[in-house]
Write an enzyme that holds these catalytic residues in place. Structure first.
Site, PDB file in Angstrom:
ATOM      1  N   ALA A   1      -6.544   4.461  10.361  1.00  0.00           N
ATOM      2  CA  ALA A   1      -7.596   3.421  10.006  1.00  0.00           C
ATOM      3  C   ALA A   1      -7.825   3.010   8.688  1.00  0.00           C
ATOM      4  O   ALA A   1      -8.332   2.164   8.186  1.00  0.00           O
ATOM      5  CB  ALA A   1      -8.810   3.253  10.658  1.00  0.00           C
ATOM      6  N   ALA A   2      -7.155   3.876   7.776  1.00  0.00           N
ATOM      7  CA  ALA A   2      -7.090   3.811   6.574  1.00  0.00           C
ATOM      8  C   ALA A   2      -6.604   2.383   5.819  1.00  0.00           C
ATOM      9  O   ALA A   2      -7.421   1.879   5.001  1.00  0.00           O
ATOM     10  CB  ALA A   2      -6.409   4.773   5.748  1.00  0.00           C
ATOM     11  N   GLY A   3      -5.363   1.952   6.584  1.00  0.00           N
ATOM     12  CA  GLY A   3      -4.861   0.737   6.082  1.00  0.00           C
ATOM     13  C   GLY A   3      -5.747  -0.300   6.601  1.00  0.00           C
ATOM     14  O   GLY A   3      -6.015  -1.514   6.099  1.00  0.00           O
ATOM     15  N   ASP A   4      -6.195  -0.263   7.806  1.00  0.00           N
ATOM     16  CA  ASP A   4      -7.097  -1.264   8.457  1.00  0.00           C
ATOM     17  C   ASP A   4      -8.538  -1.491   7.633  1.00  0.00           C
ATOM     18  O   ASP A   4      -8.878  -2.750   7.289  1.00  0.00           O
ATOM     19  CB  ASP A   4      -7.667  -1.038   9.816  1.00  0.00           C
ATOM     20  CG  ASP A   4      -6.493  -0.724  10.798  1.00  0.00           C
ATOM     21  OD1 ASP A   4      -5.535  -1.619  10.495  1.00  0.00           O
ATOM     22  OD2 ASP A   4      -6.488  -0.082  11.677  1.00  0.00           O
TER      23      ASP A   4
ATOM     24  N   THR B   1       1.036  -1.094   0.000  1.00  0.00           N
ATOM     25  CA  THR B   1       0.040   0.098  -0.106  1.00  0.00           C
ATOM     26  C   THR B   1       0.893   1.164   0.074  1.00  0.00           C
ATOM     27  O   THR B   1       1.866   1.380   0.551  1.00  0.00           O
ATOM     28  CB  THR B   1      -0.870  -0.073   1.107  1.00  0.00           C
ATOM     29  OG1 THR B   1      -0.134  -0.122   2.404  1.00  0.00           O
ATOM     30  CG2 THR B   1      -1.842  -1.140   1.147  1.00  0.00           C
TER      31      THR B   1
END
Ligand code: RIB
Length: 310
Positions: free
Chosen positions: A248-251, A219
């Site tokens: 929390a974008a990655g989550d 990412t």
């Protein structure tokens, strides 16, 4: 649709927004303060659930007010937390988060009860792994527990999705069991001991594929993501959005990916869906309050596909 089991952390996030991050020894005044549910495991489970996945979430909470709130919150969401542990004498996990005016964050995690999600507990819930089609893991629980999940999941031939967040080194024997590895630039560099600026994005992915992982997703924040496996190399650009908080974008990306993978979509669709989910997430404040519903992604994709940066 495949069954998704997320095993991981749950935190109560204490968030202060600030003009810019304080220097060492400095006291600054925040602009707002609020509390929401977070934790990488919980965020990924909530994302996969809101995005239409059939999800079970195994976590560990303390027997305190935060633990009780969390349990109520997940139950209200309709998330199955029936095999989760509640432990005495240790507080539930918390995270102290600063978000600056650019939407960037600094996070201090206090693991608390998440540290009690031990490998002994993992063997007690072996049947949950046997009943799932895929397990989703992050690195906010003890490493031995992650290893135990991977051992059991590979024994039952279940798909393993591993997000190496927060960044840490991982043994090659564990990586060999992973079907889908999701890493950001820092995590990829820690795993490979290489620098992206020295060898490039595709080369760092190749190093991870060489370690025996089946599919690697790197990412790249507002540049989108890069995917590679034995057959395909895909570059999915980011959507142009006004980011206010990247927490929390990655989550959200990982949870959305698991939901779409459980519907057996092809990789291009899966990655576009997950990229759209994290694009929506960064336009809102907080971890779990910013995770979108499936319908929002469909609408977002209809509206924004032509604006997708190519
Ligand atoms: O990835 C974001 C999460 O990291 C936050 O919700 C916080 O709890 C930390 O675990």
């Amino acid at each position: 649709m495949g069954k998704i089991l997320v095993i991981g952390s749950s935190n109560t996030d204490l968030i202060a927004t600030v003009k810019s991050f304080p220097a060492a020894g400095e006291t600054i005044v925040g602009t707002t303060f609020f509390q929401t549910m977070g934790g990488k495991g919980a965020n990924q489970a909530v994302a996969a659930h809101r995005l239409g996945g059939d999800v079970k979430f195994n976590t560990c909470l303390g027997r305190d007010a935060n633990g009780r709130n969390a349990f109520k919150y997940y139950s209200k969401e309709g998330l199955d937390v029936s095999s989760s542990l509640i432990v005495d004498d240790i507080p539930s996990g918390t995270a102290i988060i600063l978000v600056d005016e650019k939407g960037e964050n600094c996070i201090v995690v206090n693991p608390g009860a998440n540290e009690k999600l031990t490998s002994e507990y993992i063997y007690e819930v072996e049947k949950d792994i046997a009943n799932a089609d895929m397990v989703v893991l992050q690195m906010e629980i003890p490493y031995d527990s992650v290893k135990a999940v991977c051992d059991i999941a590979s024994k039952y031939k279940k798909k393993i999705i591993l997000n190496v967040a927060p960044a840490r080194k991982v043994e090659i024997d564990l990586l060999k069991k992973v079907d889908v590895l999701i890493v950001n630039e820092t995590e990829a560099e820690v795993l490979t001991e290489e620098k992206i600026e020295d060898i490039g994005e595709e080369a760092i992915i190749n190093k991870l594929l060489k370690k025996g992982v089946q599919n690697v997703i790197l990412t790249l924040g507002n540049k989108g993501c890069l995917f590679k496996n034995g057959n395909d190399l895909l570059k999915i650009p980011a959507f142009r959005v006004n980011a206010v908080d990247t927490t929390a974008a990655g989550d959200t990306f990982c949870g959305a990916l698991a939901a779409e993978l459980s519907r057996e979509k092809d990789w291009e669709e899966i990655l576009k869906f997950a990229t759209a989910a994290s694009a929506i997430c960064v336009t809102r404040m907080g971890a779990q309050p910013s995770i979108p519903m499936e319908r929002e992604i469909q609408e977002f994709l209809k509206k924004n596909d032509e604006l997708h940066i190519k």
